[in-house]
Design a protein around this motif. Sequence first.
Motif, PDB file in Angstrom:
ATOM      1  N   TRP A   1       1.175 -14.769 -24.725  1.00 46.32           N
ATOM      2  CA  TRP A   1       0.421 -15.107 -23.512  1.00 46.32           C
ATOM      3  C   TRP A   1       0.942 -14.325 -22.311  1.00 46.32           C
ATOM      4  O   TRP A   1       0.160 -13.898 -21.461  1.00 46.32           O
ATOM      5  CB  TRP A   1       0.518 -16.599 -23.218  1.00 46.32           C
TER       6      TRP A   1
ATOM      7  N   THR B   1      -1.316 -11.426 -20.189  1.00 51.09           N
ATOM      8  CA  THR B   1      -1.713 -11.770 -18.835  1.00 51.09           C
ATOM      9  C   THR B   1      -1.166 -10.694 -17.902  1.00 51.09           C
ATOM     10  O   THR B   1       0.023 -10.364 -17.949  1.00 51.09           O
ATOM     11  CB  THR B   1      -1.156 -13.148 -18.430  1.00 51.09           C
ATOM     12  N   ARG B   2      -2.016 -10.139 -17.059  1.00 44.75           N
ATOM     13  CA  ARG B   2      -1.594  -9.002 -16.226  1.00 44.75           C
ATOM     14  C   ARG B   2      -0.489  -9.417 -15.256  1.00 44.75           C
ATOM     15  O   ARG B   2      -0.401 -10.585 -14.860  1.00 44.75           O
ATOM     16  CB  ARG B   2      -2.785  -8.461 -15.440  1.00 44.75           C
TER      17      ARG B   2
ATOM     18  N   ALA C   1      -7.293  -8.496 -23.912  1.00 47.14           N
ATOM     19  CA  ALA C   1      -6.291  -8.406 -22.847  1.00 47.14           C
ATOM     20  C   ALA C   1      -6.439  -7.098 -22.070  1.00 47.14           C
ATOM     21  O   ALA C   1      -6.988  -6.117 -22.588  1.00 47.14           O
ATOM     22  CB  ALA C   1      -4.898  -8.515 -23.459  1.00 47.14           C
TER      23      ALA C   1
ATOM     24  N   ILE D   1      -0.345 -18.248 -15.720  1.00 47.18           N
ATOM     25  CA  ILE D   1      -0.452 -19.004 -16.966  1.00 47.18           C
ATOM     26  C   ILE D   1      -0.308 -20.473 -16.620  1.00 47.18           C
ATOM     27  O   ILE D   1       0.638 -20.867 -15.935  1.00 47.18           O
ATOM     28  CB  ILE D   1       0.639 -18.595 -17.972  1.00 47.18           C
TER      29      ILE D   1
ATOM     30  N   TYR E   1      -5.654 -10.360 -19.270  1.00 52.70           N
ATOM     31  CA  TYR E   1      -6.408 -11.401 -18.585  1.00 52.70           C
ATOM     32  C   TYR E   1      -5.770 -11.689 -17.226  1.00 52.70           C
ATOM     33  O   TYR E   1      -4.568 -11.527 -17.037  1.00 52.70           O
ATOM     34  CB  TYR E   1      -6.409 -12.678 -19.436  1.00 52.70           C
ATOM     35  N   ASP E   2      -6.607 -12.153 -16.313  1.00 55.26           N
ATOM     36  CA  ASP E   2      -6.101 -12.553 -15.000  1.00 55.26           C
ATOM     37  C   ASP E   2      -5.491 -13.948 -15.032  1.00 55.26           C
ATOM     38  O   ASP E   2      -4.573 -14.245 -14.265  1.00 55.26           O
ATOM     39  CB  ASP E   2      -7.245 -12.526 -13.971  1.00 55.26           C
ATOM     40  N   ARG E   3      -6.045 -14.789 -15.897  1.00 57.39           N
ATOM     41  CA  ARG E   3      -5.572 -16.162 -16.010  1.00 57.39           C
ATOM     42  C   ARG E   3      -5.565 -16.566 -17.486  1.00 57.39           C
ATOM     43  O   ARG E   3      -6.482 -16.210 -18.243  1.00 57.39           O
ATOM     44  CB  ARG E   3      -6.477 -17.141 -15.240  1.00 57.39           C
ATOM     45  N   THR E   4      -4.542 -17.333 -17.868  1.00 57.01           N
ATOM     46  CA  THR E   4      -4.475 -17.933 -19.202  1.00 57.01           C
ATOM     47  C   THR E   4      -4.258 -19.425 -19.024  1.00 57.01           C
ATOM     48  O   THR E   4      -3.342 -19.838 -18.299  1.00 57.01           O
ATOM     49  CB  THR E   4      -3.325 -17.328 -20.027  1.00 57.01           C
TER      50      THR E   4
ATOM     51  N   GLY F   1      -0.729 -12.237 -12.636  1.00 57.00           N
ATOM     52  CA  GLY F   1      -1.625 -13.260 -13.146  1.00 57.00           C
ATOM     53  C   GLY F   1      -0.897 -14.572 -13.381  1.00 57.00           C
ATOM     54  O   GLY F   1       0.334 -14.651 -13.306  1.00 57.00           O
TER      55      GLY F   1
END
Length: 413
Positions: free
Chosen positions: A209, A213-214, A191, A219, A193-196, A217
């Motif tokens: 999650w 996720t930034r 981590a 989800i 992440y831009d996308r989950t 970003g």
Amino acid sequence: MAPDVDSTATRLRHQLTARLADDGWLRSPAWRAAVESVPRHEFVRRFYRETDAPGLTTWAPVTPELSGVKEWLQRAYADETLVTQFGGREIDWNDPKPISGAHPTSSSTLPALVVRMLEELQVHDGMKVLEIGTGTGYSTALMCHRLAPGRVTSIETDPDVAARARDALNRCGYAPRLVVGDGLAGDPEGAPYDRTIATCGVRHVPCAWVRQTRPGGLILATLRGWMRSLGLVRLTVGHDERAEGRFIAGDPSFMIARQQDAPESLGVIPAPDDGISRSTPYGPDVLTSAGSGFVAQLAMPGARFFSMPADDGTPCTYVLNATDESFAVLTRKTPKNNEENEEWEEWNVRQGGPVALWDVVENALGAWRAAGSPMPTEFGITVTAEDQRVWLGSPDGPNWRLPVPAEAGGGPE
């Protein structure tokens, strides 16, 4: 003469790509190039397909040896879900047999849903993506082709499933970061992440999650319950472990995360004299119809239902809550003598336990119908560290709490 695997697979892959584009699922050139390039058959060398046999749902094995190379490839590139595991146990491929009434636990999801989710993920070059649920590895490979393997991390809870996916990815020349573990815990090491993206259904959005996720970003996940799937949601992550978004599709069919699966036992059937009876305008069809079933699942997140005759032969639908001993029993009422044109309700409900389940359902359906019986895409979700709620219209509208256990950042279920 046996068909040439590579040339036949290439032709079928381009045909599948064209169908997905014509149907509107595949829209962007980058994802189209990925679908045209990634050989799905390498990820489904052996699988089961659902048959149309009457009675219990039955699956038949498909391999190049059993079915012939041509049929195997045709099914590998069909827009179908292909099952690769049942009941969390490995299949004996030395002597595979048809399987009936089993519980699929791993599969290669139908490509239309895979590419729809990837398009909805709104990725851009250079982004880092976390995938929850590696499965066969096919969607992982598509993301590797689109973003480069070093930008993709995928988590799989089942070691055997993960090993097969790793082998398939290696054969195709992709080397993402693969993790064997609890996908609901995410991947703090990689981590933010831009996308989950989750390729399994969840009863609530794990706070891990959101944390991983930034801010800004996205989800993308499928919410579901023990009665049915709710739909695909896309959340934008904010600050302070908060995320908010809307349902963008109703009822995609993903297997629920194993850690959140329903208890094996449906519960104890109430005795004939348990509970309090009254009339109700709603019968069991509201649990299975598209819009009302969505609302009923929100209203009763811990419930399941089934139909069977009572001891006296009366057809009954039992709604049992797995998290407490609440129940509702639905029976069709016997018509009254209607000579005086009396009005009467068609159904009777008998309910008991800590929660009056059918009262809860009726209240939820009342709010839904008052709003014009909207589709799931009119609903949204707000996730915070303390609570998760699905709302109708806006966060200030009617809302229903998702079942978040205390250890996951919420109160008791």
